[in-house]
Enzyme design. Structure first.
Site, PDB file in Angstrom:
ATOM      1  CB  SER A 143       8.066 -12.983 -11.542  1.00 33.56           C
ATOM      2  OG  SER A 143       7.460 -14.401 -10.777  1.00 33.56           O
ATOM      3  CG  HIS A 169       2.459 -12.591   0.230  1.00 30.60           C
ATOM      4  ND1 HIS A 169       3.471 -11.593   0.273  1.00 30.60           N
ATOM      5  CD2 HIS A 169       2.513 -12.881   1.766  1.00 30.60           C
ATOM      6  CE1 HIS A 169       4.259 -11.727   1.405  1.00 30.60           C
ATOM      7  NE2 HIS A 169       3.661 -12.237   2.132  1.00 30.60           N
ATOM      8  CB  CYS A 227     -23.776  -6.301  -0.038  1.00 31.06           C
ATOM      9  SG  CYS A 227     -22.217  -6.319  -0.262  1.00 31.06           S
ATOM     10  CB  CYS A 258     -20.952  -7.590  -3.710  1.00 32.11           C
ATOM     11  SG  CYS A 258     -22.050  -9.001  -3.127  1.00 32.11           S
ATOM     12  CG  ASP A 284       3.932 -13.886 -10.916  1.00 36.72           C
ATOM     13  OD1 ASP A 284       5.022 -13.485 -10.506  1.00 36.72           O
ATOM     14  OD2 ASP A 284       3.947 -15.270 -10.459  1.00 36.72           O
ATOM     15  N   PRO A 297       8.130  -6.456 -13.047  1.00 34.55           N
ATOM     16  CG  PRO A 297       7.254  -4.369 -12.740  1.00 34.55           C
ATOM     17  CD  PRO A 297       7.125  -5.809 -13.286  1.00 34.55           C
ATOM     18  CG  ASP A 298      12.070  -6.267  -7.583  1.00 33.74           C
ATOM     19  OD1 ASP A 298      13.361  -6.784  -7.572  1.00 33.74           O
ATOM     20  OD2 ASP A 298      12.060  -5.179  -7.838  1.00 33.74           O
ATOM     21  CG  PHE A 299       7.138  -5.728  -4.526  1.00 39.11           C
ATOM     22  CD1 PHE A 299       7.159  -7.260  -4.701  1.00 39.11           C
ATOM     23  CD2 PHE A 299       5.731  -5.082  -4.692  1.00 39.11           C
ATOM     24  CE1 PHE A 299       6.146  -7.976  -4.956  1.00 39.11           C
ATOM     25  CE2 PHE A 299       4.816  -5.780  -5.060  1.00 39.11           C
ATOM     26  CZ  PHE A 299       4.737  -7.041  -5.307  1.00 39.11           C
ATOM     27  NE  ARG A 300      10.206  -4.100   0.506  1.00 36.96           N
ATOM     28  CZ  ARG A 300       9.215  -5.013   0.243  1.00 36.96           C
ATOM     29  NH1 ARG A 300       9.201  -6.209  -0.569  1.00 36.96           N
ATOM     30  NH2 ARG A 300       8.028  -5.013   0.940  1.00 36.96           N
ATOM     31  CB  ALA A 310       8.804  -9.861  -6.602  1.00 40.67           C
ATOM     32  N   GLY A 311      11.715 -11.749  -7.011  1.00 40.69           N
ATOM     33  CA  GLY A 311      13.053 -11.575  -7.948  1.00 40.69           C
ATOM     34  C   GLY A 311      12.932 -12.876  -9.024  1.00 40.69           C
ATOM     35  CG  ASN A 363       6.568 -14.066  -6.618  1.00 40.69           C
ATOM     36  OD1 ASN A 363       6.971 -13.234  -5.803  1.00 40.69           O
ATOM     37  ND2 ASN A 363       7.404 -14.792  -7.325  1.00 40.69           N
TER      38      ASN A 363
HETATM   39  N1  APR Z   1      18.328 -11.872 -10.144  1.00 41.05           N
HETATM   40  C1  APR Z   1      18.651 -11.858  -8.924  1.00 41.05           C
HETATM   41  N2  APR Z   1      17.861 -11.257  -7.738  1.00 41.05           N
HETATM   42  C2  APR Z   1      16.877 -10.600  -8.255  1.00 41.05           C
HETATM   43  C3  APR Z   1      16.591 -10.340  -9.542  1.00 41.05           C
HETATM   44  C4  APR Z   1      17.339 -11.011 -10.455  1.00 41.05           C
HETATM   45  N3  APR Z   1      17.158 -10.933 -11.659  1.00 41.05           N
HETATM   46  N4  APR Z   1      15.473  -9.337  -9.727  1.00 41.05           N
HETATM   47  C5  APR Z   1      15.239  -9.134  -8.323  1.00 41.05           C
HETATM   48  N5  APR Z   1      15.988  -9.529  -7.620  1.00 41.05           N
HETATM   49  C6  APR Z   1      15.929  -9.512  -6.305  1.00 41.05           C
HETATM   50  C7  APR Z   1      16.105  -8.185  -5.479  1.00 41.05           C
HETATM   51  O1  APR Z   1      17.600  -7.952  -5.514  1.00 41.05           O
HETATM   52  C8  APR Z   1      15.387  -8.191  -4.229  1.00 41.05           C
HETATM   53  O2  APR Z   1      16.485  -8.683  -3.155  1.00 41.05           O
HETATM   54  O3  APR Z   1      14.927 -10.096  -5.652  1.00 41.05           O
HETATM   55  C9  APR Z   1      14.550  -9.448  -4.475  1.00 41.05           C
HETATM   56  C10 APR Z   1      13.167  -9.228  -4.740  1.00 41.05           C
HETATM   57  O4  APR Z   1      12.857  -8.181  -3.456  1.00 41.05           O
HETATM   58  P1  APR Z   1      11.357  -7.479  -3.285  1.00 41.05           P
HETATM   59  O5  APR Z   1      11.204  -6.599  -4.415  1.00 41.05           O
HETATM   60  O6  APR Z   1      11.214  -7.143  -2.203  1.00 41.05           O
HETATM   61  O7  APR Z   1      10.337  -8.684  -3.412  1.00 41.05           O
HETATM   62  P2  APR Z   1       9.774  -9.614  -2.507  1.00 41.05           P
HETATM   63  O8  APR Z   1      10.852 -10.064  -1.591  1.00 41.05           O
HETATM   64  O9  APR Z   1       9.067 -10.650  -3.275  1.00 41.05           O
HETATM   65  O10 APR Z   1       8.797  -8.761  -1.534  1.00 41.05           O
HETATM   66  C11 APR Z   1       7.876  -9.382  -0.828  1.00 41.05           C
HETATM   67  O11 APR Z   1       6.825  -7.385  -0.221  1.00 41.05           O
HETATM   68  O12 APR Z   1       5.357  -5.745  -1.062  1.00 41.05           O
HETATM   69  C12 APR Z   1       5.224  -7.166  -0.352  1.00 41.05           C
HETATM   70  O13 APR Z   1       3.586  -8.316  -0.839  1.00 41.05           O
HETATM   71  C13 APR Z   1       4.600  -7.997  -1.476  1.00 41.05           C
HETATM   72  O14 APR Z   1       5.185 -10.233  -1.792  1.00 41.05           O
HETATM   73  C14 APR Z   1       5.863  -9.045  -1.701  1.00 41.05           C
HETATM   74  C15 APR Z   1       6.670  -8.910  -0.360  1.00 41.05           C
HETATM   75 ZN    ZN Z   2     -21.291  -8.231  -0.715  1.00 42.41          ZN
END
Ligand code: APR
Ligand code: ZN
Length: 257
Positions: free
Chosen positions: A7, A106, A141, A138, A89, A13-16, A4-5, A87
């Site tokens: 995107s 995913h 069903c 659906c 997206d 937004p990323d997740f964590r 997610a970092g 991702n």
């Molecule tokens: N520059 C550098 N690093 C970044 C930036 C940025 N602009 N934005 C985010 N990051 C880093 C964050 O510091 C973090 O280490 O990218 C990482 C994103 O981590 P997560 O938010 O955990 O995303 P991800 O690793 O894709 O999560 C994995 O978790 O919830 C599940 O299925 C969901 O696919 C997802 C999986």
């Molecule tokens: Zn169905």
């Protein structure tokens, strides 16, 4: 390998990440804990939070950023063996990377499945309902139709198994914008030969780069856009990448007219 970092520069937004990450901004959905939004048990009892999030992603029609186009340039230059993304997206596809080069580990919104009778549907069939806050059902069903996003505990797509051939073959592993916290995706980072250089471009030191580094690991900590632009400059591809971004941006502008 990307997460997610890559995107966040597109505005998703990323997740964590503390404060800005999705998991810190789900208060309005009154979830028992953030990850529940991607859990089947919670979804079967209340699919609304997930579909509200899906609607948000869909309506905002985000665009690829320089990271996606750098990966597209690697493909154009015949250097991309495969792009493994966590991702959902779809921005890798929008950047023009062919599906044959992609493993959307995913899942994605490209297709959907009835959670009761397992009938498959094209992903686009759900949006008429989702965009007006109706749960897609659906026609056969009346079960809830769920996009083929991989929820916690669900099997990853068959294509994920390509890692068995791809990773031993790779002669360089790039890991961009991921916390490497979710398995089995995270373990791919250790699936390349020990002689193969691994380059992490990420805000924080994560996964085996922190606790089991290898001699040929390279880590570029900090903003992922800055790190990728620095790499592109060292490769002498800055102009080529700018031309590609301009050409693709014009294409997307024509599409959105
Ligand atoms: N520059 C550098 N690093 C970044 C930036 C940025 N602009 N934005 C985010 N990051 C880093 C964050 O510091 C973090 O280490 O990218 C990482 C994103 O981590 P997560 O938010 O955990 O995303 P991800 O690793 O894709 O999560 C994995 O978790 O919830 C599940 O299925 C969901 O696919 C997802 C999986
Ligand atoms: Zn169905």
């Amino acid at each position: 390998m990307v997460g997610a970092g890559i995107s966040t520069p597109s505005g998703i937004p990323d997740f964590r990440s503390p404060r800005s990450g999705l998991y810190s901004n789900l208060q309005q959905y009154d979830l028992p804990y953030p990850e529940a939004i991607f859990e089947l048990t919670f979804f079967s009892h209340n699919p609304k939070p997930f579909f509200t999030l899906a609607k948000e992603l869909y309506l905002r029609s985000y665009r690829p950023n320089v990271i996606h186009y750098f990966l597209r340039l690697l493909h154009d230059k015949g250097l991309l063996l495969r792009l493994y993304t966590q991702n959902i997206d779809g921005l890798e596809r929008v950047s023009g990377i062919p599906a044959s080069k992609l493993v959307e580990a995913h899942g994605s919104f490209a297709s959907a499945t009835c959670t009761v009778c397992r009938r498959p549907f094209p992903g686009k069939d759900i949006w008429a309902d989702v965009t007006v806050d109706r749960i897609p059902r659906c026609p056969v069903c009346t079960g809830v139709v769920k996009p083929d996003i991989v929820f916690f505990g669900e099997a990853l797509p068959q294509r994920f198994l390509m890692h068995v051939v791809d990773f031993p073959m790779a002669d360089l592993l790039l890991i961009l914008g991921t916390s490497l916290e979710v398995e089995p995706f995270a373990s791919l980072s250790e699936a390349v030969q020990s002689s193969v250089p691994r380059l992490l471009i990420n805000r924080d030191l994560v996964g085996p780069f922190a606790w089991r580094p290898r001699s040929r690991d390279v880590v570029q900590l900090g903003d992922v856009v800055h790190g990728v632009e620095r790499l592109v400059e060292l490769l002498g591809w800055t102009e080529e990448l700018q031309d590609l971004i301009q050409q693709e941006t014009e294409k997307l502008n024509r599409r959105d007219r």
